[in-house]
Design a protein around this motif. Structure first.
Motif, short mmCIF file in Angstrom:
data_model
loop_
_atom_site.label_atom_id
_atom_site.label_comp_id
_atom_site.label_asym_id
_atom_site.label_seq_id
_atom_site.Cartn_x
_atom_site.Cartn_y
_atom_site.Cartn_z
N ARG A 204 -5.03 8.38 14.02
CA ARG A 204 -3.61 8.06 13.85
C ARG A 204 -3.40 7.07 12.71
NH1 ARG A 204 -0.65 5.64 17.47
NH2 ARG A 204 1.21 6.88 17.07
N TYR A 205 -4.46 6.76 11.98
CA TYR A 205 -4.34 5.75 10.94
C TYR A 205 -3.19 6.06 9.98
CZ TYR A 205 -4.83 3.10 6.72
OH TYR A 205 -4.52 2.30 5.65
N GLY A 206 -2.38 5.04 9.71
CA GLY A 206 -1.32 5.13 8.71
C GLY A 206 0.01 5.63 9.22
N ILE A 207 0.06 6.12 10.45
CA ILE A 207 1.31 6.73 10.92
C ILE A 207 2.44 5.71 11.02
CG2 ILE A 207 0.94 6.46 13.42
CD1 ILE A 207 1.82 9.51 13.58
N ASP A 208 2.10 4.47 11.27
CA ASP A 208 3.11 3.42 11.37
C ASP A 208 3.52 2.87 10.01
OD1 ASP A 208 0.42 2.54 11.38
OD2 ASP A 208 1.04 0.52 11.92
N TYR A 210 2.91 4.53 6.85
CA TYR A 210 3.23 5.53 5.84
C TYR A 210 4.01 6.73 6.40
CZ TYR A 210 -0.45 2.74 3.73
OH TYR A 210 -1.21 1.69 3.27
N GLY A 211 4.28 6.72 7.70
CA GLY A 211 5.05 7.79 8.30
C GLY A 211 4.28 9.07 8.53
N LYS A 212 2.96 9.02 8.31
CA LYS A 212 2.12 10.20 8.52
C LYS A 212 0.67 9.76 8.71
CE LYS A 212 1.38 10.99 3.56
NZ LYS A 212 1.45 11.97 2.45
N LYS A 213 -0.11 10.63 9.29
CA LYS A 213 -1.54 10.34 9.43
C LYS A 213 -2.19 10.36 8.05
CE LYS A 213 -1.65 12.69 13.90
NZ LYS A 213 -2.16 13.88 14.61
#
Length: 445
Positions: A204-208, A210-213
């Motif tokens: 799930r890295y980056g989803i918070d 950058y809005g995407k995995k």
């Protein structure tokens, strides 16, 4: 005036290890470090509080170290980490031997707390909760300079019913790509060759942010760093694996073809009760997709047995899945009833006797699978990272082996090999979990 000496004891997971390495770096600016608690004026125990056995280990270690206050030099005893974050005042009351207690978000108060205790002879406690703070900064590696873990995010949003991590570490929050890449560059400059990416859920890295995995992007950027030769990814949720991640692992020569997917169970009934997002069909589909698209892939998983309500039918389904899937590496945990979790309040708790029996059954099953898989490696040549010499044989790891949790490759050689050196070995014998080989080429740089 001679500097005071500090000893640091790390317990628990590799994410805790990273915190300890940051702590050691901070302390070493003011104090001398020692590995011998008999010589330490200050002793710090970085605790784990994940499951019952790790909590007990942490408590036992603190009590053991408290004896050094009576018998040796220790003036200040400190506890930090997940156990202190989780139990706060309760722990301090139970363990008056402690002088300082800090939670996982309070390491920036460590130096001032020590000075306060030394000068004022008082106890200090900070256990703040944060959904924002991420421990970052300079580190002193405890893994040897050639291999290092990098935490790519903190906390977790998955809210599994058996797990206390969100209550301890907070919500899921990713580190910035540029910060992680900079850390990897600095580690490389100090001789690091293997980077191991960790988080509660790396997929799930980056989803918070950058809005995407965005794990595949991060991996690609780290692979551009000169000196980094292996990139290993741990703790991927099988249901969160994307085609981009699979493709990056497949085509990037620096990425170890090794994926850790802690599925915990395979029965939909149990997965639902655990509040896991994945289901058997999705997990199976993604495993098949990874194996189809990543050549020579090694899959590792961890499982929980004895979860509340786990029937014999559920367990047999899990056993059958293991027999069919044949994971290369597999670990098993007995369910641990944890304070403040939903699962602890569930009915149909499983007896310890049944938990032990199921754990032993799965480990025996996996031992046979592992031996079968390893037997097919005899005659193959692997690139091996040398990790040491035990007085008779050298030992190391190939790409199939993560530190401390998987097997080891043993070999003899007339030449001297240094820690962190890569060599090629030909496998001559396979054991259940370990391999034995001979040097194929003395160098493969």
């Amino acid at each position: 005036m001679e500097k005071l000496k500090v000893g640091v004891i790390n317990l628990g997971c590799d994410k805790n290890r990273i915190d300890s390495e940051i702590i050691i770096s901070s302390l070493s600016e003011r104090y001398n470090m020692t590995n011998d608690p008999k010589l330490a004026d200050i002793i710090l125990v970085n605790t784990c509080g994940f499951i019952e056995s790790s909590k007990q280990e942490s408590i036992d270690t603190i009590l053991e170290m408290s004896k050094y206050k009576e018998k040796y030099k220790c003036e200040v005893l400190i506890a930090t980490g997940c156990l202190t974050q989780r139990y706060g005042n309760e722990l301090l009351e139970l363990m008056p031997e402690l002088d300082i207690m800090l939670g996982v978000n309070d390491y920036n108060k460590l130096l001032s707390s020590i000075e306060e205790v030394l000068l004022k002879k008082i106890k200090v406690q900070y256990c703040s909760y944060s959904d924002e703070n991420i421990n970052e900064g300079k580190r002193v590696l405890t893994t040897g300079t050639y291999s290092a873990y990098i935490r790519i995010s903190e906390g977790c949003d998955n809210a599994c019913t058996y797990c206390a991590i969100p209550n301890i570490r907070g919500k899921y929050r990713s580190r910035k790509i540029e910060n992680i890449v900079q850390e990897a560059k600095e580690l490389s400059e100090h001789g690091c060759k293997e980077i191991i990416l960790v988080a509660q859920d790396t997929t799930r890295y980056g989803i918070d942010l950058y809005g995407k995995k965005n794990l595949h992007t991060l991996i690609n950027k780290i692979s551009k760093i000169s000196g980094i030769e292996w990139i290993r990814v741990l703790y991927c949720y099988a249901e969160e694996i994307t085609d981009e991640i699979i493709n990056e692992i497949s085509i990037n020569d620096k990425v170890c073809k090794y994926v850790d997917i802690p599925i915990q169970h395979i029965s939909d009934d149990i997965l639902r009760s655990m509040k896991r997002k994945g289901r058997k069909n999705i997990i199976t589909e993604n495993i098949n997709k990874m194996r189809k698209n990543i050549k020579d892939l090694i899959l590792r998983t961890t499982l929980i047995v004895g979860f509340p309500g786990e029937t014999q039918e559920n367990f047999e389904e899990l056993k059958q899945f293991i027999k069919e899937t044949k994971f290369d590496k597999l670990g098993v945990f007995k369910y641990s009833m944890e304070d403040g979790t939903e699962a602890a309040e569930m009915k149909d708790q499983i007896s310890e006797e049944i938990k032990v029996q199921r754990e032993e059954e799965l480990m025996m099953l996996q031992q046979n699978i592992s031996k079968e898989i390893n037997s097919k490696k005899v005659g193959k040549v692997y690139r091996v990272l040398v990790e040491g010499f035990n007085g008779k044989t050298y030992y190391g790891r190939n790409y199939e082996m993560a530190p401390e949790v998987d097997g080891t490759v043993f070999f003899e050689s007339d030449k001297v090999h240094n820690k962190g050196e890569f060599i090629k070995l030909k496998v001559t014998k396979a054991l259940e979990y370990d391999l034995i080989g001979v040097v194929y080429y003395e160098s493969c740089e």
